[in-house]
Design an enzyme around this catalytic site. Structure first.
Site, PDB file in Angstrom:
ATOM      1  N   LYS A 194       0.848  -1.193   0.000  1.00 15.04           N
ATOM      2  CA  LYS A 194       0.000   0.000   0.000  1.00 15.04           C
ATOM      3  C   LYS A 194       0.876   1.233   0.000  1.00 15.04           C
ATOM      4  O   LYS A 194       1.852   1.313   0.761  1.00 15.04           O
ATOM      5  CB  LYS A 194      -0.885  -0.009   1.272  1.00 15.04           C
ATOM      6  N   GLN A 212       7.154   4.294   3.963  1.00 16.15           N
ATOM      7  CA  GLN A 212       5.767   3.798   3.949  1.00 16.15           C
ATOM      8  C   GLN A 212       5.623   2.498   4.753  1.00 16.15           C
ATOM      9  O   GLN A 212       4.593   2.267   5.379  1.00 16.15           O
ATOM     10  CB  GLN A 212       5.325   3.581   2.495  1.00 16.15           C
ATOM     11  N   LYS A 229       5.543   2.147  -3.018  1.00 17.80           N
ATOM     12  CA  LYS A 229       5.408   3.475  -3.614  1.00 17.80           C
ATOM     13  C   LYS A 229       5.637   3.329  -5.108  1.00 17.80           C
ATOM     14  O   LYS A 229       6.313   2.390  -5.548  1.00 17.80           O
ATOM     15  CB  LYS A 229       6.461   4.425  -3.042  1.00 17.80           C
ATOM     16  N   GLY A 238      -3.015   8.104  -4.293  1.00 17.91           N
ATOM     17  CA  GLY A 238      -2.408   9.331  -4.803  1.00 17.91           C
ATOM     18  C   GLY A 238      -1.199   9.750  -3.988  1.00 17.91           C
ATOM     19  O   GLY A 238      -0.880   9.172  -2.955  1.00 17.91           O
ATOM     20  N   ASP A 239      -0.522  10.753  -4.490  1.00 19.18           N
ATOM     21  CA  ASP A 239       0.578  11.433  -3.797  1.00 19.18           C
ATOM     22  C   ASP A 239       0.739  12.741  -4.580  1.00 19.18           C
ATOM     23  O   ASP A 239      -0.216  13.158  -5.256  1.00 19.18           O
ATOM     24  CB  ASP A 239       1.850  10.552  -3.821  1.00 19.18           C
ATOM     25  N   ASN A 287      -3.443  18.929  -1.365  1.00 21.89           N
ATOM     26  CA  ASN A 287      -4.409  18.320  -0.465  1.00 21.89           C
ATOM     27  C   ASN A 287      -4.013  18.391   1.010  1.00 21.89           C
ATOM     28  O   ASN A 287      -4.825  18.729   1.866  1.00 21.89           O
ATOM     29  CB  ASN A 287      -4.433  16.827  -0.835  1.00 21.89           C
ATOM     30  N   SER A 312      -7.073   5.447   3.708  1.00 24.34           N
ATOM     31  CA  SER A 312      -7.098   4.587   2.519  1.00 24.34           C
ATOM     32  C   SER A 312      -7.483   3.167   2.925  1.00 24.34           C
ATOM     33  O   SER A 312      -8.242   2.488   2.225  1.00 24.34           O
ATOM     34  CB  SER A 312      -5.722   4.544   1.855  1.00 24.34           C
TER      35      SER A 312
HETATM   36  N1  GLU Z   1       0.760   9.052  -0.555  1.00 29.97           N
HETATM   37  C1  GLU Z   1       0.223   8.968   0.763  1.00 29.97           C
HETATM   38  C2  GLU Z   1       1.328   8.692   1.760  1.00 29.97           C
HETATM   39  O1  GLU Z   1       2.417   9.193   1.583  1.00 29.97           O
HETATM   40  C3  GLU Z   1      -0.973   8.044   0.863  1.00 29.97           C
HETATM   41  C4  GLU Z   1      -0.762   6.644   0.441  1.00 29.97           C
HETATM   42  C5  GLU Z   1      -2.036   5.812   0.406  1.00 29.97           C
HETATM   43  O2  GLU Z   1      -3.109   6.310   0.738  1.00 29.97           O
HETATM   44  O3  GLU Z   1      -1.912   4.634   0.046  1.00 29.97           O
HETATM   45  O4  GLU Z   1       1.177   8.056   2.757  1.00 29.97           O
END
Ligand code: GLU
Length: 452
Positions: free
Chosen positions: A91, A112, A127, A166-167, A241, A384
């Site tokens: 994820k 992550q 990622k 997203g990111d 965001n 998420s």
């Molecule tokens: N890009 C976001 C983070 O850096 C969200 C990742 C997600 O929702 O999977 O955590």
């Protein structure tokens, strides 16, 4: 012994991954703070956990060919780094930005793993993204790019395998185009992406979650020091965001955010950022912040070319709290010195690794409350997972239900970081507390699942 173990692994990673400075930076920060854990328990070294955890389980790189509005062929590079699946399906977001390369995605994927672990939910770390630059592209070009990207990416993902989101550069529009293409290619309407539109499987409060969560984390840090948000002047960077919904929640809880930034410049609005104007400029018009200054005449706009060297004006305003919510390494050592000089007592990272190592060191030395990204911005990925749970059970929860769960998750992350820091004799050090708490769960799960 513990430090020589860490040194050995860092040396070997540096050797096999030259030219990956961001990945090495994230790695060194995490690994050094784990030394007290290795001292306490030899099982991690005996099981070769560090050697394994620094190597992604899988790294996929692919060509993305698409045509622009003039009919010319364009080629970008696509990536998915599936870093660790000990706790659940991979994820983590997709980032579309010209700076994207393997180093950036490995740093983000590595962070992550521990962020997702801290969320307390069953999600592994990954990622991905592309060096595609959505800026200045037409809507049709963005759609063709997203479709071309997913035409290759679809083979590696799935609702129980790997669930991207997203990111930077990937919002509801891009998720929509990618979801549509996945559905066409697989004939499957499933929760393969999060951050989806509300009409087709998205979760209420996902858009707001990273920003709201960051402010919830800050308020937990303040509470532990017998302070609160009421009346606090706040410096916020970014205008995506994360920044927008940090600002929204700060207002809801009685604070006053006074800054915002984008790649071209920044805004200082001493009376308080006008949230409606900011949303109009960024969410509706997709324009630069110079436009905000046209709408709000009492705000000061500073173009990036006028910034002093190594200093961002957003971090040089009188403020009690700071929320770096733009991108990696946006707070230099000089910025940290400015914040401390101006009376800032708390820094809460809405972005991933926004503070340079020099800045983190300065904050910890000066005794500020410092919320590292993997704790403070975990609200996004956590929500998420709430979206995945709703998709899997074919339910949709109300905004209030999701927000209440988010608040609870952020309080639990704070508790884990706080208590772990105390356990290891460094109370209030959420860098060490967060890293050890996040790592321990992943490492123990890897041991339990046998060598891989
Ligand atoms: N890009 C976001 C983070 O850096 C969200 C990742 C997600 O929702 O999977 O955590």
């Amino acid at each position: 012994m513990a430090s020589s173990y860490v040194q050995k692994v860092i040396r070997s990673v540096k050797k096999s991954n030259p030219h990956q400075p961001e990945f090495i930076q994230a790695l060194e920060e995490v690994l050094h703070s784990l030394e007290p854990l290795f001292l306490k328990d030899p099982k991690y070294q005996q099981n070769g956990i560090l050697e394994r955890i620094v190597e992604p389980e899988r790294q996929i790189m692919f060509r993305v060919a698409w045509t622009d509005d003039k009919g010319r062929v364009q080629v970008n590079r696509g990536y998915r780094v599936q870093f660790n699946s000990a706790l659940g399906p991979y994820k983590g977001g997709f980032r579309f930005h010209p700076s994207v390369n393997l180093s950036i995605l490995k740093f983000l994927g590595f962070e992550q793993i521990f962020k997702n672990s801290l969320s307390g939910l069953s999600i592994g770390g990954a990622k991905g993204g592309s060096d595609f630059d959505p800026k200045g592209k037409s809507d049709a070009e963005v759609m063709r790019f997203c479709q071309a990207f997913m035409t290759e990416a679809f083979r590696y993902i799935g609702s129980t395998i790997d669930v991207p989101a997203g990111d930077i550069g990937v919002g509801a529009r891009e998720i929509g185009y990618m979801f549509g293409q996945y559905k066409r290619l697989t004939s499957s309407f499933e929760g393969v992406l999060t951050g989806k539109g509300l009409k087709w499987g998205g979760s209420l409060a996902r858009k707001e979650a990273t920003g709201y969560g960051s402010v919830y984390f800050a308020s937990n840090m303040l509470k532990a020091r017998n302070m609160d948000l009421e009346g606090a002047t706040c410096a916020v960077s970014g205008s995506g965001n994360v920044a927008i919904y940090t600002i929204e929640k700060l207002y809801q809880l009685g604070a006053k955010p006074v800054t915002a930034s984008d790649s071209r410049g920044c805004i200082y609005h001493p009376g308080g950022i006008n949230l409606d104007a900011l949303k109009q400029v960024k969410e509706v018009e997709r324009a630069s912040l110079a436009r905000y200054a046209e709408l709000c005449k009492d705000a000061k706009y500073i173009p990036a070319k006028e910034y002093p060297k190594d200093q961002h004006p957003v971090w040089n305003v009188p403020c009690k709290l700071a929320f770096p919510s733009a991108t990696q390494n946006e707070v230099s050592g000089a910025d940290a010195a400015n914040l401390i000089k101006n009376g800032c007592v708390l820094v809460c990272e809405g972005a991933n690794m926004p503070s340079t190592p020099e800045a983190v060191e300065a904050f910890l030395q000066a005794g500020l409350a410092f919320g590292p990204g993997k704790c403070a911005n975990a609200g996004g990925v956590s929500t998420s997972q709430l979206e995945m749970a709703q998709n899997a059970s074919m339910q949709s929860w109300t905004f209030e239900e999701v927000d209440a769960k988010l608040k609870n998750i952020m309080a639990n992350i704070f508790k884990a970081a706080h208590e772990t820091a105390e356990e290891f004799g460094v109370p209030g050090n959420y860098v060490l507390g967060g890293n050890i708490a996040g790592f321990r769960k992943v490492a123990d799960s890897m041991i339990e699942q046998g060598l891989y």
